[in-house]
Design a protein around this motif. Structure first.
Motif, PDB file in Angstrom:
ATOM      1  N   GLY A  66       0.793  -1.227   0.000  1.00 18.49           N
ATOM      2  CA  GLY A  66       0.000   0.000   0.000  1.00 18.49           C
ATOM      3  C   GLY A  66       0.823   1.272   0.000  1.00 18.49           C
ATOM      4  O   GLY A  66       0.513   2.219   0.742  1.00 18.49           O
ATOM      5  N   ILE A  67       1.841   1.347  -0.844  1.00 18.31           N
ATOM      6  CA  ILE A  67       2.720   2.521  -0.867  1.00 18.31           C
ATOM      7  C   ILE A  67       2.197   3.568  -1.844  1.00 18.31           C
ATOM      8  O   ILE A  67       1.939   3.283  -3.013  1.00 18.31           O
ATOM      9  CB  ILE A  67       4.158   2.120  -1.242  1.00 18.31           C
ATOM     10  CG1 ILE A  67       4.818   1.402  -0.059  1.00 18.31           C
ATOM     11  CG2 ILE A  67       4.981   3.350  -1.654  1.00 18.31           C
ATOM     12  CD1 ILE A  67       6.248   0.990  -0.298  1.00 18.31           C
ATOM     13  N   SER A  68       2.050   4.777  -1.335  1.00 20.55           N
ATOM     14  CA  SER A  68       1.739   5.951  -2.157  1.00 20.55           C
ATOM     15  C   SER A  68       2.873   6.953  -1.976  1.00 20.55           C
ATOM     16  O   SER A  68       3.322   7.193  -0.856  1.00 20.55           O
ATOM     17  CB  SER A  68       0.406   6.582  -1.737  1.00 20.55           C
ATOM     18  OG  SER A  68      -0.673   5.691  -1.978  1.00 20.55           O
ATOM     19  N   LEU A  69       3.325   7.536  -3.089  1.00 21.99           N
ATOM     20  CA  LEU A  69       4.523   8.370  -3.021  1.00 21.99           C
ATOM     21  C   LEU A  69       4.587   9.264  -4.250  1.00 21.99           C
ATOM     22  O   LEU A  69       4.181   8.871  -5.338  1.00 21.99           O
ATOM     23  CB  LEU A  69       5.763   7.468  -2.977  1.00 21.99           C
ATOM     24  CG  LEU A  69       7.140   8.112  -2.899  1.00 21.99           C
ATOM     25  CD1 LEU A  69       7.312   8.841  -1.583  1.00 21.99           C
ATOM     26  CD2 LEU A  69       8.226   7.042  -3.065  1.00 21.99           C
ATOM     27  N   GLU A  70       5.091  10.483  -4.055  1.00 20.46           N
ATOM     28  CA  GLU A  70       5.351  11.377  -5.177  1.00 20.46           C
ATOM     29  C   GLU A  70       6.845  11.683  -5.230  1.00 20.46           C
ATOM     30  O   GLU A  70       7.421  12.122  -4.240  1.00 20.46           O
ATOM     31  CB  GLU A  70       4.549  12.673  -5.050  1.00 20.46           C
ATOM     32  CG  GLU A  70       3.055  12.477  -5.287  1.00 20.46           C
ATOM     33  CD  GLU A  70       2.309  13.793  -5.436  1.00 20.46           C
ATOM     34  OE1 GLU A  70       2.969  14.831  -5.681  1.00 20.46           O
ATOM     35  OE2 GLU A  70       1.075  13.785  -5.312  1.00 20.46           O
ATOM     36  N   ILE A  71       7.440  11.432  -6.372  1.00 23.35           N
ATOM     37  CA  ILE A  71       8.854  11.716  -6.597  1.00 23.35           C
ATOM     38  C   ILE A  71       8.923  12.930  -7.521  1.00 23.35           C
ATOM     39  O   ILE A  71       8.516  12.849  -8.689  1.00 23.35           O
ATOM     40  CB  ILE A  71       9.565  10.517  -7.232  1.00 23.35           C
ATOM     41  CG1 ILE A  71       9.490   9.299  -6.283  1.00 23.35           C
ATOM     42  CG2 ILE A  71      11.004  10.858  -7.576  1.00 23.35           C
ATOM     43  CD1 ILE A  71      10.029   8.026  -6.887  1.00 23.35           C
ATOM     44  N   PRO A  72       9.390  14.064  -7.016  1.00 23.59           N
ATOM     45  CA  PRO A  72       9.376  15.285  -7.843  1.00 23.59           C
ATOM     46  C   PRO A  72      10.338  15.206  -9.009  1.00 23.59           C
ATOM     47  O   PRO A  72      11.343  14.492  -8.968  1.00 23.59           O
ATOM     48  CB  PRO A  72       9.782  16.388  -6.854  1.00 23.59           C
ATOM     49  CG  PRO A  72      10.454  15.690  -5.733  1.00 23.59           C
ATOM     50  CD  PRO A  72       9.914  14.305  -5.671  1.00 23.59           C
TER      51      PRO A  72
END
Length: 337
Positions: A24-30
């Motif tokens: 369940g990983i949610s992530l934003e990589i700019p």
């Protein structure tokens, strides 16, 4: 290229049953950023990166590159998208049967580029990594650092918009590691790449990354700017990484006692040069024993760390600790960890 992950899940069948590697990983990589993903062995970081880099599909969740969802691409679309992804690995993965230049040329040959373009691009990449004189060298004649530079050149040959570095410095000695990290930082600034660094070494995060996500048991337990996480790690996993970290030539650490050290004091910026402990000793009826101390330089800012024991009455020690916090010093009681 910005990357966004939405509730990714991935399980594998193992000898002991179903293993949930990504949970369940949610992530934003700019975009145009060096982003670190760190975790211990078995934490799930490698499985996560295989999903982000499109080497595997998630069981659940979505992966976006920019505004486009990419985890559900057709085979043809996936091939085209992968050509814009660069990857470098711990063990270099170079062809021993090819020279340095022909290793760099390989992905261009696969893409069907013309021989004249390949020649020009290989020369450009060799210059980028500072190995113009190694074009005809066999891989066996290169040092570990040179092999990784050739691997970087090969990864960048197709002009990717994302570069994944999977434990890219783990096989290198400390000094070579620093030079490779410096090279990656310089290339990132020059080209404007999005770089994702997967590592189990907090030193790599400290010396190269701008932001970081800490992975444990298939979940992200902490994320944010590197300097904020170093200054005030919130999860026990992150605190263990910071405590166990070695110090490079840009850092100054002295430890003269392996015993004691109940409190860790974190100083930031100009506070690293203030006589806070001297003032504390004059104001309160306490004595302190400094077990270790040092300063690290992270993203153009100094961060001080001090391992200290206090002696005196409980009331006076609490007053002293409160004073430190009022001065902007972060106080961590590691006896409670």
């Amino acid at each position: 290229m910005q990357i966004k992950l939405d509730n990714l899940k991935k399980t594998y069948s193992g000898p002991s049953g179903i293993v949930t590697a990504v949970n369940g990983i949610s992530l934003e990589i700019p975009e145009k950023n060096i982003f670190g993903i760190i975790g211990r062995s078995g934490a799930g970081k490698s499985s996560l990166v295989r999903l982000i880099s499109l080497l595997e599909k998630p069981d659940e969740g979505q992966v976006f590159y920019g505004d486009k969802r990419v985890d559900n691409l057709t085979n043809h679309e996936l091939i085209l998208r992968r050509r814009k992804i660069g990857m470098i690995f711990q063990n270099f993965n170079l062809f021993t049967s090819r020279s340095a230049a022909r290793n760099i040329a390989y992905p261009l040959e696969i893409c069907g580029a013309s021989s004249s373009f390949i020649k020009s691009r290989v020369e450009e990449m060799l210059a980028l990594v500072g190995l113009e004189d190694k074009a005809d060298s066999p891989v066996s004649a290169l040092s570990g650092g040179q092999k990784q530079r050739i691997a970087i050149a090969r990864a960048l040959a197709t002009d990717p918009d994302v570069l994944f570095c999977d434990e890219a410095t783990s096989a290198l000695d400390p000094q070579t590691t620093i030079s490779i990290l410096n090279l990656i930082r310089d290339i990132q600034k020059k080209i404007g790449l999005t770089v994702v660094m997967i590592t189990h070494q907090m030193e790599v995060v400290r010396d190269a990354c701008e932001q970081v996500a800490v992975v444990d048991a298939g979940r992200i337990v902490e994320q944010g700017k590197v300097k904020d996480i170093f200054n005030c790690p919130k999860s026990e996993v992150t605190r263990e990484f910071v405590r166990g970290m070695s110090w490079n030539s840009k850092s100054r650490l002295v430890r003269w006692s392996d015993e004691g050290g109940q409190f860790v004091l974190h100083f930031r910026g100009e506070k690293t040069g203030n006589p806070v402990m001297s003032t504390l000793a004059k104001k309160f009826d306490v004595e302190f024993n400094i077990r270790a101390g040092g300063i690290q330089h992270i993203e153009s800012e100094d961060f001080g760390t001090m391992l200290v024991d206090f002696s005196g009455s409980k009331t006076e020690i609490q007053k002293a600790l409160s004073f430190l916090k009022e001065q902007g010093i972060i106080v961590e009681d590691i006896s409670q960890s």
